[in-house]
Design an enzyme around this catalytic site. Structure first.
Site, PDB file in Angstrom:
ATOM      1  CB  ALA A  66      -0.891  -0.021   1.225  1.00 49.31           C
ATOM      2  N   GLY A 111       0.742  -4.952   1.080  1.00 47.21           N
ATOM      3  CA  GLY A 111      -0.452  -5.050   0.238  1.00 47.21           C
ATOM      4  C   GLY A 111      -0.222  -5.826  -1.045  1.00 47.21           C
ATOM      5  CD  GLU A 114      -2.103  -7.168   3.279  1.00 43.37           C
ATOM      6  OE1 GLU A 114      -1.817  -6.070   2.755  1.00 43.37           O
ATOM      7  OE2 GLU A 114      -2.586  -7.252   4.417  1.00 43.37           O
ATOM      8  CD  GLU A 134       1.835  -5.205   6.031  1.00 38.84           C
ATOM      9  OE1 GLU A 134       2.595  -6.118   6.435  1.00 38.84           O
ATOM     10  OE2 GLU A 134       1.142  -5.306   5.017  1.00 38.84           O
TER      11      GLU A 134
HETATM   12  N1  CAA Z   1       4.510   3.171  -1.006  1.00 43.94           N
HETATM   13  C1  CAA Z   1       4.871   4.304  -1.655  1.00 43.94           C
HETATM   14  N2  CAA Z   1       5.945   4.390  -2.444  1.00 43.94           N
HETATM   15  C2  CAA Z   1       6.716   3.292  -2.579  1.00 43.94           C
HETATM   16  C3  CAA Z   1       6.412   2.078  -1.941  1.00 43.94           C
HETATM   17  C4  CAA Z   1       5.241   2.057  -1.124  1.00 43.94           C
HETATM   18  N3  CAA Z   1       4.834   0.918  -0.494  1.00 43.94           N
HETATM   19  N4  CAA Z   1       7.361   1.169  -2.241  1.00 43.94           N
HETATM   20  C5  CAA Z   1       8.222   1.786  -3.071  1.00 43.94           C
HETATM   21  N5  CAA Z   1       7.840   3.069  -3.261  1.00 43.94           N
HETATM   22  C6  CAA Z   1       8.509   4.090  -4.092  1.00 43.94           C
HETATM   23  C7  CAA Z   1       9.718   4.671  -3.381  1.00 43.94           C
HETATM   24  O1  CAA Z   1       9.315   5.689  -2.486  1.00 43.94           O
HETATM   25  C8  CAA Z   1      10.510   5.192  -4.545  1.00 43.94           C
HETATM   26  O2  CAA Z   1       9.943   6.403  -4.971  1.00 43.94           O
HETATM   27  P1  CAA Z   1      10.920   7.657  -5.377  1.00 43.94           P
HETATM   28  O3  CAA Z   1      11.703   7.142  -6.564  1.00 43.94           O
HETATM   29  O4  CAA Z   1       9.951   8.746  -5.713  1.00 43.94           O
HETATM   30  O5  CAA Z   1      11.781   7.921  -4.195  1.00 43.94           O
HETATM   31  C9  CAA Z   1      10.249   4.158  -5.645  1.00 43.94           C
HETATM   32  O6  CAA Z   1       9.046   3.471  -5.259  1.00 43.94           O
HETATM   33  C10 CAA Z   1      11.347   3.135  -5.777  1.00 43.94           C
HETATM   34  O7  CAA Z   1      11.560   2.544  -4.506  1.00 43.94           O
HETATM   35  P2  CAA Z   1      13.001   2.521  -3.755  1.00 43.94           P
HETATM   36  O8  CAA Z   1      13.831   3.676  -4.201  1.00 43.94           O
HETATM   37  O9  CAA Z   1      12.729   2.375  -2.296  1.00 43.94           O
HETATM   38  O10 CAA Z   1      13.595   1.177  -4.370  1.00 43.94           O
HETATM   39  P3  CAA Z   1      14.643   0.193  -3.677  1.00 43.94           P
HETATM   40  O11 CAA Z   1      15.100  -0.755  -4.753  1.00 43.94           O
HETATM   41  O12 CAA Z   1      15.693   0.948  -2.935  1.00 43.94           O
HETATM   42  O13 CAA Z   1      13.788  -0.621  -2.585  1.00 43.94           O
HETATM   43  C11 CAA Z   1      11.870  -1.793  -1.770  1.00 43.94           C
HETATM   44  C12 CAA Z   1      12.718  -1.440  -2.996  1.00 43.94           C
HETATM   45  C13 CAA Z   1      12.660  -2.715  -0.833  1.00 43.94           C
HETATM   46  C14 CAA Z   1      10.625  -2.546  -2.281  1.00 43.94           C
HETATM   47  C15 CAA Z   1      11.471  -0.525  -1.014  1.00 43.94           C
HETATM   48  O14 CAA Z   1      10.881   0.382  -1.955  1.00 43.94           O
HETATM   49  C16 CAA Z   1      10.473  -0.723   0.074  1.00 43.94           C
HETATM   50  O15 CAA Z   1      10.825  -1.195   1.141  1.00 43.94           O
HETATM   51  N6  CAA Z   1       9.186  -0.328  -0.150  1.00 43.94           N
HETATM   52  C17 CAA Z   1       8.166  -0.370   0.851  1.00 43.94           C
HETATM   53  C18 CAA Z   1       7.711  -1.799   1.112  1.00 43.94           C
HETATM   54  C19 CAA Z   1       6.695  -1.836   2.231  1.00 43.94           C
HETATM   55  O16 CAA Z   1       6.974  -1.521   3.373  1.00 43.94           O
HETATM   56  N7  CAA Z   1       5.456  -2.241   1.897  1.00 43.94           N
HETATM   57  C20 CAA Z   1       4.386  -2.364   2.837  1.00 43.94           C
HETATM   58  C21 CAA Z   1       3.555  -1.103   2.833  1.00 43.94           C
HETATM   59  S1  CAA Z   1       2.374  -1.094   4.149  1.00 43.94           S
HETATM   60  C22 CAA Z   1       1.049  -1.988   3.564  1.00 43.94           C
HETATM   61  O17 CAA Z   1       1.069  -2.553   2.485  1.00 43.94           O
HETATM   62  C23 CAA Z   1      -0.133  -1.980   4.463  1.00 43.94           C
HETATM   63  C24 CAA Z   1      -1.238  -2.900   4.100  1.00 43.94           C
HETATM   64  O18 CAA Z   1      -1.213  -4.069   4.367  1.00 43.94           O
HETATM   65  C25 CAA Z   1      -2.440  -2.362   3.448  1.00 43.94           C
END
Ligand code: CAA
Length: 260
Positions: A66, A111, A114, A134
């Site tokens: 998400a 998400g 999920e 999360e």
């Molecule tokens: N939400 C918003 N933006 C996201 C995102 C997310 N979940 N995951 C990645 N992005 C964006 C980053 O912010 C980045 O944007 P910018 O280029 O504008 O800075 C772009 O995607 C590329 O990501 P990274 O630069 O972080 O890429 P990376 O290769 O260094 O890392 C990754 C990849 C490990 C997947 C890392 O992006 C990451 O950890 N993302 C978040 C994963 C996460 O925590 N997901 C769970 C979200 S909570 C949820 O989902 C709740 C639920 O159950 C409903």
């Protein structure tokens, strides 16, 4: 119907749905979730489509979760609304009357994991990575992760993954039964389409009723579940495709199913 965030393409009896926000690793903001809902609504009434493939745009991610920037400032009520929205749409996908194959090239986190779990079958590339991270963000999974992960991999492993937030490899996901199969990235869509075509060759109403019996039956006691199978088995005998399937077998000819 085609929208910017979610693309629907049809290839014969197969629909390919692509979450299309690659710059944010296909992260799900509320608009993407609503657009996915509209695509599912279209698929519900499309009798020409027998099997759906769901993927993320690009190779790096299926869906990285998400959208954290959208969630950051939510209050309790808004967070509940977001969770209700995601859960409603994922449940609609899960109960779609056609099999859905998730094709996971890279990250399926939060998400994203999920969403994959709301699909019937998961095919992953060797580069795929899975997690429910999360708790590291100060929240619980909100789109069904606390419920579906334990149903798929068992309570102990689900709790381990959700409490630690650990990212696991495709190989580990295969070992614990989170994915059905793992293939080289370059073969991913071919494998998914081969499986989709194999399913699409069968009588679609029978496949749909199998999905119904399996998914509803797993939620109830075995005797009630068996009665669901009995009902669905009976319903097959009201279809033209049952007559066609059995007649073609007896006449030793190719079947010609009509989805009727
Ligand atoms: N939400 C918003 N933006 C996201 C995102 C997310 N979940 N995951 C990645 N992005 C964006 C980053 O912010 C980045 O944007 P910018 O280029 O504008 O800075 C772009 O995607 C590329 O990501 P990274 O630069 O972080 O890429 P990376 O290769 O260094 O890392 C990754 C990849 C490990 C997947 C890392 O992006 C990451 O950890 N993302 C978040 C994963 C996460 O925590 N997901 C769970 C979200 S909570 C949820 O989902 C709740 C639920 O159950 C409903």
């Amino acid at each position: 119907m085609e929208s910017k965030n979610v693309i629907l393409e049809k290839e014969g009896k197969i629909a390919v749905v692509t979450i299309n926000r690659p710059k944010a690793l296909n992260a799900l903001n509320s608009q993407v979730v609503k657009d996915l809902d509209n695509i599912i609504a279209e698929l519900e009434t499309d009798n020409e489509v027998y099997v759906v493939i769901l993927r993320g745009a690009g190779e790096k991610a299926f869906v990285a979760g998400a959208d954290i920037s959208e969630m950051k400032n939510l209050n309790e009520e808004q967070a509940r609304e977001f969770s209700v929205l995601g859960n409603k749409v994922f449940r609609r996908l899960e109960t779609l009357d056609k099999p859905v194959i998730a094709v996971i090239s890279g990250f399926a986190l939060g998400g994203g994991c999920e969403l994959a779990m709301a699909c019937d079958i998961r095919i992953a590339s060797e580069k795929a990575r899975f997690a429910q991270p999360e708790v590291g963000l100060g929240i619980t999974p909100g789109f069904g992760g606390t419920q579906r992960l334990s149903r798929i991999v068992g309570l102990g492993k689900a709790k381990e993954l959700i409490y630690t937030g650990e990212i696991i490899s495709a190989e580990e996901a295969l070992k614990i039964g989170l994915v059905n199969t793992v293939v080289p990235l370059e073969n991913l869509m071919d494998e998914a389409k081969a499986m989709a075509n194999k399913i699409a060759k069968n009588a679609p109403i029978a496949v749909k009723l199998c999905k119904d019996a399996i998914d509803r039956g797993i939620q109830v006691d075995i005797d009630s579940a068996i009665m669901m199978e009995v009902e669905d088995f009976g319903k097959c005998f009201t279809t033209i495709d049952q007559k066609e399937g059995m007649t073609a077998f007896i006449e030793k000819r190719t079947k010609n199913f009509q989805n009727r």
